[in-house]
Design a protein around this motif. Sequence first.
Motif, PDB file in Angstrom:
ATOM      1  N   ALA A   1       0.885  -1.279  -0.001  1.00  0.00           N
ATOM      2  CA  ALA A   1      -0.010   0.119  -0.212  1.00  0.00           C
ATOM      3  C   ALA A   1       0.851   1.378   0.078  1.00  0.00           C
ATOM      4  O   ALA A   1       0.400   2.245  -0.560  1.00  0.00           O
ATOM      5  CB  ALA A   1      -0.868  -0.282   1.258  1.00  0.00           C
TER       6      ALA A   1
ATOM      7  N   SER B   1       3.856   1.662  -1.402  1.00  0.00           N
ATOM      8  CA  SER B   1       4.300   1.904  -2.661  1.00  0.00           C
ATOM      9  C   SER B   1       3.178   2.558  -3.746  1.00  0.00           C
ATOM     10  O   SER B   1       3.801   3.034  -4.691  1.00  0.00           O
ATOM     11  CB  SER B   1       5.010   0.700  -3.370  1.00  0.00           C
ATOM     12  N   GLU B   2       2.147   2.274  -3.455  1.00  0.00           N
ATOM     13  CA  GLU B   2       1.089   2.776  -4.391  1.00  0.00           C
ATOM     14  C   GLU B   2       0.590   3.954  -4.111  1.00  0.00           C
ATOM     15  O   GLU B   2      -0.046   5.082  -4.785  1.00  0.00           O
ATOM     16  CB  GLU B   2      -0.419   2.035  -3.938  1.00  0.00           C
ATOM     17  N   ASP B   3       1.178   4.773  -2.982  1.00  0.00           N
ATOM     18  CA  ASP B   3       0.965   6.194  -2.576  1.00  0.00           C
ATOM     19  C   ASP B   3       2.390   6.728  -2.838  1.00  0.00           C
ATOM     20  O   ASP B   3       3.227   6.825  -2.027  1.00  0.00           O
ATOM     21  CB  ASP B   3       0.340   6.352  -0.984  1.00  0.00           C
TER      22      ASP B   3
ATOM     23  N   SER C   1       8.748  -1.230  -7.265  1.00  0.00           N
ATOM     24  CA  SER C   1       8.072  -1.739  -8.360  1.00  0.00           C
ATOM     25  C   SER C   1       8.664  -2.923  -8.907  1.00  0.00           C
ATOM     26  O   SER C   1       9.872  -3.449  -8.428  1.00  0.00           O
ATOM     27  CB  SER C   1       8.011  -0.867  -9.628  1.00  0.00           C
TER      28      SER C   1
END
Length: 318
Positions: free
Chosen positions: A108, A110-112, A184
């Motif tokens: 979560a 890395s998604e922000d 990623s």
Amino acid sequence: MPEYSGGCGKEGAARREAAPGGDAFTEHRALLFTIAYEMLGSAADAEDVLQESYLRWSAVDAAGVEHPRAYLVRVVTRQALNHLRAVRARREEYVGTWLPEPIRTGPAVSEDAILAESVSMALMLVLETLNPTERAVFVLHDVFGYTHGEIAASVGKTEVTVRQIAHRARRHVHARRRRFEPDSAAGREVVRRFLLATTAGEIQALMDLMAPDVVQISDGGGKVSAARRPITGSADVARFVLGVARTSLTEATEIEHATYNGMPAARFLTGGALDWLAAFEIHDGRITGLYAMRNPDKLHRADTVRPLDRGDHRLWKP
């Protein structure tokens, strides 16, 4: 250390259960930890701040607190400021190069992109160059999106002063921040190839995976062997990495891939126990920063995945 949900005795626990929003500390704990960690650069110190803040919260009649999250953010900010001012002198006397205590992060983060960069090693090191108030203002405004007026109540300054501090801190950070890409699949592949080249002793392959101006920083804290100063340049960093590999990696060493501070990382274990870890800063398919944590004092909590949260970016909203 007592648990936050029941560490203040039966009377405190009963008051929390009876009061509306009595579970507010638990509800907002990830947000509060994130604020404290970004202000302090230490998970251990952030936990101490949360403990102190919880004790203060437990002594308050929660029924009279209109906006519990706003109240808790103010308390944690003030406690973190006090703590940061107290530890700055110790960090100036630190043996070797100081790195933030690494925290293991989940997908979560890395998604922000904003959150991931804000806890990255590179930006955390830049935040170390701010004074405590500048750091608090920058973190609360640029990371969490709080207004100058909201921040003023947390740092004990006027809104006009906070606006000036924010401008000065942002200019300082932007002049020193490095390029950043969150963890990623592509980044993890670069790390995989880097580790293969390291174990094979292929110096040219290592250099090809790094940017020409790559920076390597090690933190041994004076407890274990580590480079005392940053190493720059792909050739010098490659030679250093291979030297470390020859002395530190054995057939018994296990290597695990992980994510720390929103960055792809590698964990090096001996006998199943974490010996040290390295986090990789990657941009355009090349490694631009390599951060090796070898200080055992900063690895005690490195196995725990830390939930981080920026909230909904509004301090006063109930």
